[in-house]
Design a protein around this motif. Structure first.
Motif, PDB file in Angstrom:
ATOM      1  N   ASN A   1      40.772  32.004  37.392  1.00 53.69           N
ATOM      2  CA  ASN A   1      40.196  30.923  38.201  1.00 53.69           C
ATOM      3  C   ASN A   1      40.476  31.125  39.687  1.00 53.69           C
ATOM      4  N   ILE A   2      41.592  31.760  40.011  1.00 50.59           N
ATOM      5  CA  ILE A   2      41.927  32.024  41.406  1.00 50.59           C
ATOM      6  C   ILE A   2      41.167  33.239  41.929  1.00 50.59           C
ATOM      7  N   ILE A   3      40.972  34.237  41.083  1.00 54.00           N
ATOM      8  CA  ILE A   3      40.300  35.478  41.476  1.00 54.00           C
ATOM      9  C   ILE A   3      38.776  35.341  41.451  1.00 54.00           C
ATOM     10  N   ALA A   4      38.240  34.516  40.562  1.00 50.62           N
ATOM     11  CA  ALA A   4      36.792  34.413  40.338  1.00 50.62           C
ATOM     12  C   ALA A   4      35.964  34.159  41.598  1.00 50.62           C
ATOM     13  N   PRO A   5      36.420  33.347  42.555  1.00 48.44           N
ATOM     14  CA  PRO A   5      35.586  33.133  43.746  1.00 48.44           C
ATOM     15  C   PRO A   5      35.318  34.392  44.568  1.00 48.44           C
TER      16      PRO A   5
END
Length: 190
Positions: free
Chosen positions: A134-138
């Motif tokens: 969720n932190i890496i996805a953007p």
């Protein structure tokens, strides 16, 4: 000697983590743990079918601890922090946990998937991965989020494991972390 009804799953896991923190994962045996708790090894078998399943439960507890540490630490950062800085913060938090809890970190990835499957859900190692994703996805396309997170985990945990083993001693640890992070971010932005 404590009777089996006076112990429980949480007590056994807590004693396991305490023993591992004090003496390392190699000190963990069912007999040694039973003596720590003051029960017979058979009392532990009432809650865990084998040492392998107990290790999986301990690894799950460590993953939950790391997940909660990351979550509470990230909550203190501004929500508008750019995505690459959030990933850098994730890297720093995992590194801090690894440095401060080397024996627990070691047990985190020692559990087999088969033993982990016997645990109640959620499986915190999976939750920890989703938190990272969720932190890496953007930073990536939705179709690349899993691959990017797996690459991030492989790179960072590989570095930390080499550091723990003493292979990277005196090699500029912060410089290695920074270089790996920058290489990962450049690759993601490519």
């Amino acid at each position: 000697m404590v009777y089996p009804s006076k112990t429980n799953r949480d007590t056994i896991i807590s004693a396991t983590l305490s023993l591992v923190e004090r003496e390392g994962a190699e000190a963990l045996t069912l007999r040694r743990l039973a003596a720590e708790i003051g029960v017979t090894a058979n009392a532990i078998y009432r809650y865990f079918r084998s040492l392998e399943v107990l290790v999986a439960a301990a690894a799950d507890a460590v993953a939950k601890r790391l997940h909660n540490f990351v979550e509470s630490s990230m909550a203190n950062w501004p929500p508008a922090l750019p995505p690459d800085q959030r990933v850098r913060r994730l890297l720093m938090l995992h590194g801090e946990f690894t440095t401060n809890n080397p024996s627990l970190y070691r047990i985190l990835f020692s559990a087999s998937r088969e033993a982990e499957a016997e645990l109640p859900t959620p499986h915190w190692r999976g939750q920890l991965f989703l938190q990272s994703m969720n932190i890496i996805a953007p930073l990536v396309s939705p179709s690349d989020a899993t691959l990017a997170t797996t690459t991030f985990w492989s790179l960072m945990h590989g570095i930390w494991e080499l550091r723990r083993a003493g292979v990277l001693k005196d090699k500029g640890q912060d410089a290695i972390d920074d270089y790996a992070f920058e290489a990962l971010i450049r690759g993601v932005h490519r």
